[in-house]
Every structure is written in structure tokens, then in C-alpha cells.
Design a protein around this motif. Structure first.
Motif, short mmCIF file in Angstrom:
data_model
loop_
_atom_site.label_atom_id
_atom_site.label_comp_id
_atom_site.label_asym_id
_atom_site.label_seq_id
_atom_site.Cartn_x
_atom_site.Cartn_y
_atom_site.Cartn_z
N ILE A 31 0.85 -1.20 0.00
CA ILE A 31 0.00 0.00 0.00
C ILE A 31 0.88 1.25 0.00
CG2 ILE A 31 -1.50 1.39 1.53
CD1 ILE A 31 -3.24 -1.05 1.88
N PHE A 32 0.49 2.22 -0.82
CA PHE A 32 1.18 3.51 -0.91
C PHE A 32 0.18 4.57 -0.44
CE2 PHE A 32 2.64 6.73 -4.43
CZ PHE A 32 3.14 7.60 -3.46
N SER A 33 0.54 5.29 0.62
CA SER A 33 -0.39 6.30 1.15
C SER A 33 0.36 7.54 1.59
CB SER A 33 -1.18 5.72 2.33
OG SER A 33 -1.93 6.74 2.95
N ASP A 34 -0.32 8.67 1.52
CA ASP A 34 0.28 9.92 2.02
C ASP A 34 -0.09 10.17 3.49
OD1 ASP A 34 -2.37 10.62 1.82
OD2 ASP A 34 -2.03 12.40 0.57
N ASP A 35 -0.69 9.14 4.10
CA ASP A 35 -1.04 9.24 5.52
C ASP A 35 -0.21 8.23 6.29
OD1 ASP A 35 -2.17 9.09 8.03
OD2 ASP A 35 -4.14 8.40 7.35
N GLN A 36 0.66 8.74 7.15
CA GLN A 36 1.56 7.87 7.90
C GLN A 36 0.80 6.83 8.74
OE1 GLN A 36 4.68 10.10 9.72
NE2 GLN A 36 6.00 8.30 9.57
N ASP A 37 -0.40 7.21 9.17
CA ASP A 37 -1.20 6.31 10.02
C ASP A 37 -2.22 5.50 9.22
OD1 ASP A 37 0.02 7.32 12.35
OD2 ASP A 37 -1.29 9.09 12.25
N ALA A 38 -2.08 5.47 7.91
CA ALA A 38 -3.09 4.80 7.08
C ALA A 38 -3.39 3.40 7.62
CB ALA A 38 -2.58 4.70 5.64
N PRO A 39 -4.66 3.10 7.93
CA PRO A 39 -4.99 1.79 8.49
C PRO A 39 -4.67 0.63 7.55
CG PRO A 39 -7.00 3.10 8.09
CD PRO A 39 -5.83 4.00 7.86
N GLY A 40 -4.62 0.89 6.26
CA GLY A 40 -4.34 -0.17 5.28
C GLY A 40 -3.05 -0.93 5.55
N GLN A 41 -2.06 -0.26 6.16
CA GLN A 41 -0.77 -0.92 6.40
C GLN A 41 -0.90 -2.11 7.35
OE1 GLN A 41 1.97 1.74 8.82
NE2 GLN A 41 0.23 3.08 8.50
N LYS A 42 -1.98 -2.14 8.13
CA LYS A 42 -2.19 -3.28 9.04
C LYS A 42 -2.67 -4.51 8.28
CE LYS A 42 -3.36 -0.30 12.96
NZ LYS A 42 -4.01 0.94 12.52
N PHE A 43 -3.11 -4.33 7.06
CA PHE A 43 -3.68 -5.44 6.27
C PHE A 43 -2.81 -5.84 5.09
CE2 PHE A 43 -7.01 -3.10 8.42
CZ PHE A 43 -7.82 -4.09 8.95
N SER A 44 -1.90 -4.94 4.67
CA SER A 44 -1.07 -5.23 3.50
C SER A 44 0.23 -5.89 3.93
CB SER A 44 -0.79 -3.94 2.74
OG SER A 44 -0.03 -3.07 3.56
#
Ligand code: ADP
Ligand code: MG
Length: 348
Positions: A31-44
Motif C-alpha cells: 500500500i502507498f499512502s500519504d497518511d503515515q497512520d493509514a490503516p491499510g498498512q495493518k492489512f497489506s
């Protein structure tokens, strides 16, 4: 291709659910996000944080993946285009150019000969004040709006005369429709005339934000068929690969209007995770990664409740029955009007 790594731009709840669906069919995700806390990182499987226009970050992301998709349509077109030169982006970036702009989107729908609300663009105050025939209406920013953000309901000519808009942005004005119902149709297109399509979903919005969705929608067979046909046609016209959603209005005379197109998985389709053998997320992954199209079947009727703002606090402490499925998007901060989770209830 086996052992593919899929890049997903955006790490909110849609990115999270895409990553979970990918894991189920053994596809790695970054996952590539501009939000350091992006919840997606817990699933990718992997996460890249940075600005969407930072070339070094884009390169870092691109090197890690085989193919790229996205969870939301407001990614800068330039970013998608740049990535597409190195690794394939699906759906194709030029589709976003149309759909991320409400005026081009509505022009496109009309070119397909499908009804939309009466609409026009507004570029300056003189244009705005002349739009009295659009009252009652809604002014919407042409780009970057979602969940009712950037929308102004205009109830009277007086309100039209008094509103001050910031003309650094572009707007459209739409005539307000007396809605009988709202529905959406989700279709996954795998290639020319190759689709999996879900039955229409009935949606209830509060304050322009989706609150509830359910299947089956209580609509006539004629509208069921028409809304599915239009969604297929739109995906074909766009040469779309992946999951797309068409949002519709139905007025009191049972006229069908296209409200907007989401070139991605959609909130109203979250219930497909539990109601169908293959969810809108898994079908999206299958289509963009070139996997087999498998027959998608409904297993249960269902209802989905969006948990917005503080709703989540109550649900985090709730006990659920075996036909209730609670999803917490694990967002760091609870904010009013922010989608924090959802509950799907199956009708067994
Ligand atoms: P968003 O991009 O924020 O989802 P929409 O254009 O879909 O924006 O508007 C959100 C909701 O606001 C719609 O689902 C509908 O309930 C209401 N709405 C928007 N435009 C109109 C309209 N022209 N007439 C009646 N209701 C509208
Ligand atoms: Mg909408």
C-alpha cells in the motif's frame, strides 16, 4: 501470473479491504499512502509512505510491485500516468481523468444517452447568479468531493444570491431531485463483454453520507434490469478493468438517473464480503491481476450499517450474533462524519 505483488494507492478502509481480499487468494500487496497512520498498512504485506507527487517515493513503490490499482479516484492523474509508464495501472488512468471531474463525468454519462440531473458548470459569480432555474439545487465542487464534502444545498433564489464561492475551485450546480430511492450497481469487468455483476443495492443517505445499504433493493424488475444494463454499458464504454460502481437516483415517477460513477470498489458493496461467495474486492483483484473470472453468487440477503463518527465507540463494546459481522477500520482518530467501520447483518 503466480506470486504477483499488487500495489494499491490509498490506505483507507477500501485499501484495507482490498489487501485482505488479496491475501485470501495469495496475492501480496504493497500500500502507498500519504497518511503515515493509514490503516491499510495493518492489512497489506508492505507499506510505502510519502506524498503522491514525490518522484523518489513513487519509484520506491513501483519497484516493489508488478501491477498497480487504487482505492480512490482523486489521486493526481500525473502520478497514475507516471506509474503507468513503468508498471501497468488498472483501471487505466485516463478513466480517472473523466470521472474525477463531475462535469466531464456527467457529460460522459449523457453521451451514453443515460439520464442525469440537469447540471451546468459555474466558473464565476455572474454565472452562479444566473442559475435560478436550478433552484432548488446543489452546488458541488467539480473535483475532490466525497461523502457530501464540498456540497452546498441551495433552497431558494435568495440563498443562490447570497452564497459566496471561492473561484479558485471549479463547481457544478445540479437541480435537486425529489428522490424516491437511491440504488447502486457494482460490476466487475474482466475484459470485453466479460462481467460479474451484483444485483442492485438499495442505499439510504443521511447528510449526503451513505448510512445503510441492503439487498435485495425494493425496486421494479424493469429498474433492476435497466440499472444493470447501464452499468455494464458504462464499464464497456470506459474499457474498464476491475470493479466499478454506478450510483443511481430514482425519482417519484420511477425515472432512473445516473448520479455518479465510482471507478473503484464502493461503500455500498461492503455487504458483498459476507453476502456473496466472491466480494467486490476479490473480484477487483481477480480482474486487475488477470485471474480467472469465477461465477459470483449471492449466498444471503443482507443489510449494511455504516458506523460514522462516535457510532464506532458503542459498537467496539458490543456483542454480535452469528449473522452479524463487525468491521472496525482501525482509524487513529474518531471524527464526526468520518466512516469508522460497518456492520453487516445477514438474513439467513
Ligand atoms: P459524493 O461524491 O459526496 O458521494 P453525490 O453527488 O453522490 O456526492 O451526493 C451525495 C448524496 O447527496 C447523494 O447520494 C444524494 O443522497 C444527495 N444528492 C446529491 N445530489 C442530489 C440531487 N441533485 N438531488 C437529490 N439529492 C442529491
Ligand atoms: Mg455519491
Amino acid at each position: 501470473m503466480v506470486n504477483q505483488t499488487l500495489g494499491i494507492i490509498g490506505g483507507g478502509q477500501l485499501g484495507s479491504m482490498l489487501a485482505s481480499a488479496a491475501k485470501k487468494i495469495n496475492i501480496r500487496t504493497v500500500i502507498f499512502s500519504d497518511d503515515q497512520d493509514a490503516p491499510g498498512q495493518k492489512f497489506s504485506d508492505d507499506f510505502v509512505f510519502g506524498k503522491y507527487d514525490d518522484e523518489n517515493i513513487i519509484n520506491e513503490f513501483v519497484e516493489k510491485v508488478d501491477i498497480v490499482t487504487f482505492e480512490f479516484e482523486n489521486i493526481p492523474f500525473e502520478t497514475l500516468n507516471k506509474i503507468n509508464e513503468v508498471k501497468k495501472v488498472l483501471p487505466k488512468p485516463n478513466i480517472n481523468k473523466i470521472i474525477q471531474h463531475r462535469l466531464y463525468e456527467k457529460d460522459f454519462i449523457n453521451k451514453c444517452n443515460f439520464r442525469t440531473t440537469l447540471y451546468d458548470s459555474i466558473k464565476n459569480d455572474k454565472e452562479l447568479k444566473s442559475k435560478t432555474n436550478f433552484v432548488p439545487g446543489i452546488i458541488k465542487t467539480s473535483t475532490f468531493g466525497y461523502d457530501g464534502k464540498g456540497q452546498y444545498k441551495i433552497n431558494s433564489v435568495k440563498e443562490l444570491e447570497e452564497i459566496n464561492l471561492d473561484y479558485n475551485k471549479e463547481y457544478i450546480i445540479e437541480k435537486f431531485i425529489n428522490l424516491k430511492k437511491e440504488i447502486s450497481v457494482i460490476v466487475t469487468r474482466f475484459g470485453k463483454q466479460k462481467y460479474e455483476i451484483y444485483e442492485p443495492i438499495e442505499n439510504i443517505h443521511e447528510d449526503q453520507i451513505l448510512k445503510n445499504s441492503k439487498i435485495p433493493a425494493e425496486i421494479s424488475n424493469e429498474i433492476i434490469e435497466k440499472s444493470k444494463d447501464w452499468a455494464k454499458y458504462i464499464s464497456e464504454e470506459l474499457d474498464f478493468i476491475g470493479t466499478l460502481c454506478v450510483e443511481y437516483f430514482i425519482d417519484k415517477k420511477d425515472n432512473l438517473y445516473v448520479n455518479e460513477i465510482a471507478p473503484r470498489v464502493h461503500n455500498s458493496g461492503h455487504l458483498t464480503i459476507n453476502s456473496h461467495n466472491i466480494s467486490q474486492f476479490e473480484n477487483h483483484i481477480r480482474a486487475v491481476c488477470g485471474l480467472n473470472k469465477e461465477e459470483t453468487k449471492k449466498l444471503f440477503n443482507a443489510k449494511m450499517i455504516n458506523l460514522i463518527g462516535n457510532d464506532i465507540l458503542v459498537y467496539r463494546n458490543k456483542k454480535f450474533t452469528s449473522n452479524e459481522f463487525f468491521f472496525d477500520y482501525l482509524k487513529k482518530e474518531v471524527k464526526p462524519k468520518r466512516k469508522m467501520g460497518h456492520l453487516t447483518i445477514l438474513k439467513k
